[in-house]
Design a protein around this motif. Sequence first.
Motif, mmCIF file in Angstrom:
data_model
loop_
_atom_site.group_PDB
_atom_site.id
_atom_site.type_symbol
_atom_site.label_atom_id
_atom_site.label_comp_id
_atom_site.label_asym_id
_atom_site.label_seq_id
_atom_site.Cartn_x
_atom_site.Cartn_y
_atom_site.Cartn_z
ATOM 1 N N LEU A 110 -5.898 4.155 -3.183
ATOM 2 C CA LEU A 110 -5.291 3.672 -1.937
ATOM 3 C C LEU A 110 -4.247 4.659 -1.429
ATOM 4 O O LEU A 110 -4.194 4.970 -0.229
ATOM 5 N N LEU A 111 -3.422 5.168 -2.329
ATOM 6 C CA LEU A 111 -2.402 6.150 -1.948
ATOM 7 C C LEU A 111 -3.040 7.404 -1.360
ATOM 8 O O LEU A 111 -2.561 7.932 -0.345
ATOM 9 N N GLU A 112 -4.115 7.879 -1.955
ATOM 10 C CA GLU A 112 -4.798 9.061 -1.428
ATOM 11 C C GLU A 112 -5.347 8.804 -0.034
ATOM 12 O O GLU A 112 -5.283 9.676 0.841
ATOM 13 N N ASN A 113 -5.883 7.608 0.200
ATOM 14 C CA ASN A 113 -6.403 7.256 1.527
ATOM 15 C C ASN A 113 -5.286 7.249 2.564
ATOM 16 O O ASN A 113 -5.450 7.745 3.686
ATOM 17 N N VAL A 114 -4.147 6.676 2.190
ATOM 18 C CA VAL A 114 -3.007 6.603 3.114
ATOM 19 C C VAL A 114 -2.479 8.009 3.408
ATOM 20 O O VAL A 114 -2.180 8.341 4.568
ATOM 21 N N LYS A 115 -2.371 8.828 2.373
ATOM 22 C CA LYS A 115 -1.907 10.213 2.581
ATOM 23 C C LYS A 115 -2.820 10.956 3.544
ATOM 24 O O LYS A 115 -2.353 11.656 4.445
ATOM 25 N N ARG A 116 -4.124 10.801 3.344
ATOM 26 C CA ARG A 116 -5.083 11.502 4.200
ATOM 27 C C ARG A 116 -4.965 11.031 5.654
ATOM 28 O O ARG A 116 -4.971 11.848 6.584
ATOM 29 N N MET A 117 -4.854 9.726 5.855
ATOM 30 C CA MET A 117 -4.727 9.189 7.211
ATOM 31 C C MET A 117 -3.477 9.730 7.901
ATOM 32 O O MET A 117 -3.496 10.045 9.093
ATOM 33 N N HIS A 118 -2.396 9.868 7.133
ATOM 34 C CA HIS A 118 -1.134 10.373 7.705
ATOM 35 C C HIS A 118 -1.198 11.870 7.968
ATOM 36 O O HIS A 118 -0.880 12.331 9.075
ATOM 37 N N LEU A 119 -1.611 12.656 6.967
ATOM 38 C CA LEU A 119 -1.592 14.107 7.094
ATOM 39 C C LEU A 119 -2.594 14.613 8.124
ATOM 40 O O LEU A 119 -2.358 15.630 8.779
ATOM 41 N N GLN A 120 -3.714 13.890 8.274
ATOM 42 C CA GLN A 120 -4.702 14.273 9.282
ATOM 43 C C GLN A 120 -4.397 13.668 10.653
ATOM 44 O O GLN A 120 -5.182 13.795 11.580
ATOM 45 N N LYS A 121 -3.232 13.006 10.746
ATOM 46 C CA LYS A 121 -2.773 12.397 12.005
ATOM 47 C C LYS A 121 -3.811 11.433 12.598
ATOM 48 O O LYS A 121 -4.027 11.397 13.818
ATOM 49 N N GLN A 122 -4.452 10.682 11.694
ATOM 50 C CA GLN A 122 -5.407 9.669 12.163
ATOM 51 C C GLN A 122 -4.700 8.438 12.720
ATOM 52 O O GLN A 122 -5.270 7.694 13.515
ATOM 53 N N VAL A 123 -3.463 8.216 12.279
ATOM 54 C CA VAL A 123 -2.681 7.062 12.739
ATOM 55 C C VAL A 123 -1.245 7.506 12.994
ATOM 56 O O VAL A 123 -0.790 8.546 12.499
ATOM 57 N N ASP A 124 -0.516 6.693 13.777
ATOM 58 C CA ASP A 124 0.878 6.999 14.089
ATOM 59 C C ASP A 124 1.850 6.268 13.165
ATOM 60 O O ASP A 124 3.013 6.652 13.044
ATOM 61 N N GLY A 125 1.387 5.191 12.554
ATOM 62 C CA GLY A 125 2.222 4.403 11.663
ATOM 63 C C GLY A 125 1.362 3.378 10.953
ATOM 64 O O GLY A 125 0.161 3.254 11.227
ATOM 65 N N PHE A 126 1.976 2.629 10.050
ATOM 66 C CA PHE A 126 1.213 1.712 9.206
ATOM 67 C C PHE A 126 1.810 0.311 9.199
ATOM 68 O O PHE A 126 3.006 0.124 9.408
ATOM 69 N N ILE A 127 0.929 -0.665 8.932
ATOM 70 C CA ILE A 127 1.351 -2.024 8.616
ATOM 71 C C ILE A 127 0.869 -2.311 7.203
ATOM 72 O O ILE A 127 -0.326 -2.240 6.915
ATOM 73 N N LEU A 128 1.805 -2.581 6.314
ATOM 74 C CA LEU A 128 1.506 -2.855 4.913
ATOM 75 C C LEU A 128 1.401 -4.368 4.741
ATOM 76 O O LEU A 128 2.343 -5.095 5.053
ATOM 77 N N THR A 129 0.265 -4.861 4.252
ATOM 78 C CA THR A 129 0.011 -6.306 4.246
ATOM 79 C C THR A 129 0.359 -6.996 2.927
ATOM 80 O O THR A 129 -0.003 -8.149 2.716
ATOM 81 N N TYR A 130 1.046 -6.299 2.036
ATOM 82 C CA TYR A 130 1.364 -6.879 0.727
ATOM 83 C C TYR A 130 2.658 -6.261 0.218
ATOM 84 O O TYR A 130 3.119 -5.226 0.732
ATOM 85 N N SER A 131 3.268 -6.869 -0.800
ATOM 86 C CA SER A 131 4.469 -6.316 -1.407
ATOM 87 C C SER A 131 4.400 -6.501 -2.919
ATOM 88 O O SER A 131 4.432 -7.631 -3.416
ATOM 89 N N VAL A 132 4.259 -5.398 -3.638
ATOM 90 C CA VAL A 132 4.254 -5.446 -5.108
ATOM 91 C C VAL A 132 5.302 -4.480 -5.640
ATOM 92 O O VAL A 132 5.690 -3.520 -4.955
ATOM 93 N N ASN A 133 5.753 -4.720 -6.861
ATOM 94 C CA ASN A 133 6.761 -3.862 -7.476
ATOM 95 C C ASN A 133 6.144 -2.533 -7.912
ATOM 96 O O ASN A 133 4.977 -2.478 -8.289
ATOM 97 N N HIS A 134 6.937 -1.470 -7.839
ATOM 98 C CA HIS A 134 6.505 -0.122 -8.249
ATOM 99 C C HIS A 134 5.241 0.305 -7.498
ATOM 100 O O HIS A 134 4.308 0.879 -8.080
ATOM 101 N N ASP A 135 5.214 0.048 -6.209
ATOM 102 C CA ASP A 135 4.048 0.399 -5.393
ATOM 103 C C ASP A 135 4.167 1.853 -4.925
ATOM 104 O O ASP A 135 5.107 2.189 -4.198
ATOM 105 N N PRO A 136 3.239 2.741 -5.322
ATOM 106 C CA PRO A 136 3.332 4.141 -4.905
ATOM 107 C C PRO A 136 3.141 4.330 -3.399
ATOM 108 O O PRO A 136 3.632 5.310 -2.830
ATOM 109 N N VAL A 137 2.452 3.397 -2.754
ATOM 110 C CA VAL A 137 2.194 3.522 -1.314
ATOM 111 C C VAL A 137 3.481 3.341 -0.516
ATOM 112 O O VAL A 137 3.816 4.165 0.344
#
Length: 342
Positions: A110-137
């Motif tokens: 999941l972290l790799e997918n988010v990094k790719r979406m950000h670095l390739q400028k596929q999106v301008d920002g994110f909505i995170l739909t969950y909250s867990v402890n020690h989340d790398p995302v």
Amino acid sequence: MSITVKEVAKKAGVATSTVSRVINDHPSISEETKKKVRKVMEELGYVPNMAARNLGKQIASAIGVILPPLDSKERLGNPFYLETIESVNEEASLAQMSVAVASAPDFDTLLENVKRMHLQKQVDGFILTYSVNHDPVIEYLHQNQIPFTLIGQPYQYEENIVYVDNDNQLLGKQATQFLIDRGHERILFATNTTRENLYFERFFGYQKALMMANFPTWPAVTFEKPEDYLDFEETLKTIKPTALVVIDDLFAVRIMQLANMYGYKVPENLSVISFNNSIFSTLTHPYITSIDVDVALLGKLATQKLLDQLNRRLSEGVKVIVPHRLILRETVIETELMDKTD
């Protein structure tokens, strides 16, 4: 023949630069002017050239929705995430933005997918739909100052993060109090997740209600390993609960089936209350008494707050609480009406 910005500006009685700012939802333009220009755009059938706009501004005009790792059938089938995406998409379309979804079976992917979406400028920002402890995302988003809104309560950086949530501790307390008011004293809390913050908050609320009533509390009955489902029968025999507070509707359906297999009938000798008021609460009888968390409003406000960040109308952490309401159905009855189990 396509309509031009100049034609929109002429009919609206404003400068072409004003029309451009309205298209980009610039905060310097008043809401009254925005409404007037948008009305003219609609009347003339003007469609902004989003590709040119995005190229000039180096933006994607897209929002990324991050789902938790879909590592179980309950997660895959939970309507909360689909309802959230639908709400985000509806609100984003009003701002002429599209929605992309990031999902994976585990946090590393999941972290790799988010990094790719950000670095390739596929999106301008994110909505995170969950909250867990020690989340790398969430750590990656926060450390890199990437605009995002969290649906849920953060474990850390509360003063910096923009988040939208229900008061989950109050939800847990009110659900339990609803059972107490109907004569229940031996109440268990059942969950299939122990990582997400909403579990802790709802469980704390459950404990608080019972402690305030001077009734016993028990550790949460967790179902995260196959043997947990077998152990549930012994738990029922040992504690002899008259009611359960269950983490959400989808899992409540599973728990009701399990209890029935072990000789309990809902609500005749076991009352059940859960959360979300999803489609699962009314799929089969008995219909589930559930607390409606207003998923549509959670998604809508999360999108609005992200757009505020993208348009520089919001720079500091903000907490938005969405109200809830209890939906009374068929799975809770008063203890004096219950059949007695052996």
